[in-house]
Design a protein around this motif. Structure first.
Motif: not given
Length: 662
Positions: A251-257
């Motif tokens: 599973e993959i998640a992207i977090t905007f920094l």
């Protein structure tokens, strides 16, 4: 408190006062009335009187508080303190000047606030706080008030008001509408993850374990600033055309920094089986991730900040879980799942200024696309950009991905996100950063020392027999623990007839188990070369040279590397010396500074010297004079008159004037 301006009044010359000289410290004058400002305390030494005034140019223990409370995150923020503006403005923000040196550098605590004390030039009234990080306000101005400095970033004017206005990403809009920009007539992007509002706020944000927590994000922002300084080209080892490879199902998640750009970009993701990479972006079946990457915190001034805030569509820390669609090539969402198969690669792309509500002044339509894949980034003419437009590295469980979005300033920090997988080891083959070994090095300007070499006689009193610029370097971590220090002394051309040695002492001594490297950079040489300096353990003294004139203009450097980090910075006390035949020596220090144990004390009290060694009072004279001085925060530009050969033996004793505070 006393402050001064260098007046440079050579006898017999018609030089006028340079009113643009910066205020750099206190030194001396021949005649001045301090009685109305200073309670005079006189010591008796060998029947000679002298003032208790120590001619210090340092404002010690100045309180410093620096706050980045409005940067949108809580983390360790690196910053530097200057006594002049360290940047020039350009269209997009600031460009760091290359000819300025900070007076101080440190990290804030992990709440984005620094509180401590520093030493500054006594005359300093204003400071400039600079941070080379992508997520914090780059320049803050602050006044020195009653020995304290409080510097804070600007409030970005409240929260973003969500709007039902008809704003959208051009990459998802109908291209047949009248006036549709040609720059965005690519193949349409899929909005399969969910909907978003008229400002670009997504309705499919994710808060599960793969999203970055506040504690985790604090570390990520700090390590990003350690890897990428926005004023310098991104290190080449982190630049890459690289789509993240999965060696396990995950599973993959992207977090905007965050972002550091005037553009309102749109970001998507895509995926493909290893060996089946699309030849161009139109074949990649991309899926909208963040329709508007403007977080509203960009801007070099309040007007730009307001303009950016008015178009903001995302908050820092927003996360999205990626979905895998096995039949995406046929336009079908059937079989969608949160688990990506092993043997696949995941890529990211941003379309420059693709959101239809743009920052005022930056509304151009641009064809620029920046992708993690080789061959998918294009310039404004639509031609492929072969060089990487992304920097990729791994920190712990997180893959950090930083984009260049339009102009190539090579800092790779225009849009920054992080990717996390479950299991964490599913993504491999990426350069890793160890936060425990990622340290920061800062070179700081301390000031200029000048010595009169005819002591204990006043001599010709031109104060230019030995002139030295002192710089201090330190390598430290985000907690401001120091791993190494360096002490560098640059000599300048002088016209003294005597042979003078140059040395310095570190009061208190170095910490045990430290290793020391000595080096020299002679005039005309680019790099330092390792050498040997005589070391005296009793006083922790380094004898740099017995004859300054042998390598006039040389730089002498001592680097101390500690086995275990230390918390307090060391200070150096340079002095000039001449060895004598009995193992003792002649030394000249700044007023009130104690000589070393090798000093021949018979010189004190002779001729014009009024020292009283029994009371621990050294290197003073009758009246308002001295034999050496230190100009805190000064550099060679500030002392050019002192180095002018026309002024040899011809400087007025009103070289530097003392004036009261206010």
């Amino acid at each position: 408190m006393y402050f001064c301006r260098v007046l440079y009044l050579p006898i017999g010359n018609n030089h006028t006062n340079d009113m643009n000289k910066k205020w750099i410290g206190v030194a001396f004058i021949a005649t001045f009335a301090l009685s109305s400002y200073l309670e005079k305390e006189v010591y008796q030494g060998h029947n000679k009187e002298f003032n208790d005034f120590d001619f210090s140019t340092v404002q010690s223990a100045t309180g410093l508080e620096v706050s980045y409370a409005h940067c949108g995150v809580e983390t360790n923020v690196y910053f530097e303190v200057y006594d002049e503006i360290p940047v020039t403005e350009n269209e997009y923000g600031y460009t760091k000047k290359t000819d300025v040196t900070p007076l101080f550098a440190a990290y804030t605590a992990d709440n984005s606030v620094y509180k401590g004390t520093i030493d500054l030039p006594a005359c300093l009234k204003k400071v400039y706080i600079y941070s080379p990080t992508f997520f914090a306000q780059n320049l803050i101005e602050a006044d020195v008030i009653n020995g304290n400095i409080k510097a804070a970033d600007e409030d970005p004017n409240g929260t973003t008001t969500r709007s039902a206005a008809n704003y959208d990403s051009y990459m998802c809009m109908d291209i047949t509408s009248q006036g549709f920009p040609n720059a965005y007539k690519d193949t349409r992007w899929n909005k399969w993850l969910g909907e978003y509002d008229g400002m670009g706020g997504i309705q499919y944000s994710f808060t599960g374990d793969l999203a970055v927590s506040q504690k985790e994000s604090s570390k990520l922002y700090t390590v990003q600033s350690q890897v990428i300084n926005i004023n310098k080209p991104c290190p080449k080892e982190y630049r890459s055309n690289y789509d993240m490879y999965l060696n396990k199902s995950a599973e993959i998640a992207i977090t905007f920094l965050g972002q550091n750009t005037c553009w309102n970009c749109s970001m998507v993701y895509y995926y493909y089986k290893e060996g089946e990479k699309p030849s161009k972006l139109d074949d990649a079946h991309v899926i909208m991730l963040f329709p508007n990457t403007q977080d509203g915190l960009w801007g070099k001034d309040q007007d730009q900040k307001k303009a950016a805030k008015a178009t903001a569509g995302i908050e820092r820390g927003t996360a999205v879980q990626l979905m895998y669609y096995p039949d995406i090539a046929n336009g079908s969402k059937e079989g969608e799942t949160k688990v990506f198969p092993a043997g696949y690669r995941i890529g990211l792309v941003i379309a420059n200024n693709a959101w239809s509500n743009r920052v005022k002044g930056f509304t151009s339509d641009n064809r620029y696309r920046s992708a993690t894949s080789e061959g998918m980034s294009i310039n404004n003419e639509g031609r492929v950009i072969n060089s990487p437009r992304t920097a990729v590295y791994k920190y712990g469980e997180f893959v950090m991905i930083s984009f260049e979005d339009f102009k190539t300033d090579e800092n790779f920090s225009d849009v920054v996100v992080t990717m996390k997988s479950n299991p964490a080891e599913a993504i491999t083959d990426i350069p890793e950063v160890d936060p425990d070994t990622k340290l920061t090095t800062a070179e700081l300007l301390k000031g200029v020392y000048a010595f009169e070499d005819l002591w204990p006689s006043k001599g010709d009193y031109d104060m230019n027999d030995v002139v030295v610029r002192y710089s201090y370097g330190k390598t430290f971590d985000k907690d401001n623990k120091i791993y190494s220090e360096s002490f560098t002394f640059k000599t300048f051309q002088n016209f003294a007839g005597n042979q003078n040695g140059l040395a310095f002492r570190i009061p208190g001594g170095t910490v045990g188990n430290a290793s020391v490297t000595c080096s020299i950079r002679k005039p005309g040489e680019k790099d330092f070369s390792e050498t040997t300096f005589t070391y005296e353990n009793d006083d922790n003294v380094y004898l740099l040279t017995e004859n300054v004139k042998e390598n006039m203009g040389a730089e002498y450097k001592v680097t101390v590397k500690y086995a275990s980090p230390v918390f307090a910075s060391s200070e150096a006390q340079p002095f000039i010396f001449k060895n004598t035949t009995d193992g003792k020596r002649w030394e000249v220090h700044i007023p009130k500074e104690k000589p070393t144990s090798k000093m021949d004390f018979s010189y004190f009290g002779q001729s014009d010297d009024a020292s009283n060694a029994g009371q621990g009072i050294y290197y003073v004279r009758t009246g308002n004079y001295l034999f050496a001085f230190f100009l805190s925060g000064a550099n060679e530009n500030d002392i050019n008159k002192l180095l002018d050969p026309a002024n040899e033996k011809n400087l007025s004793t009103s070289f530097i004037k003392v004036t009261p505070d206010g």
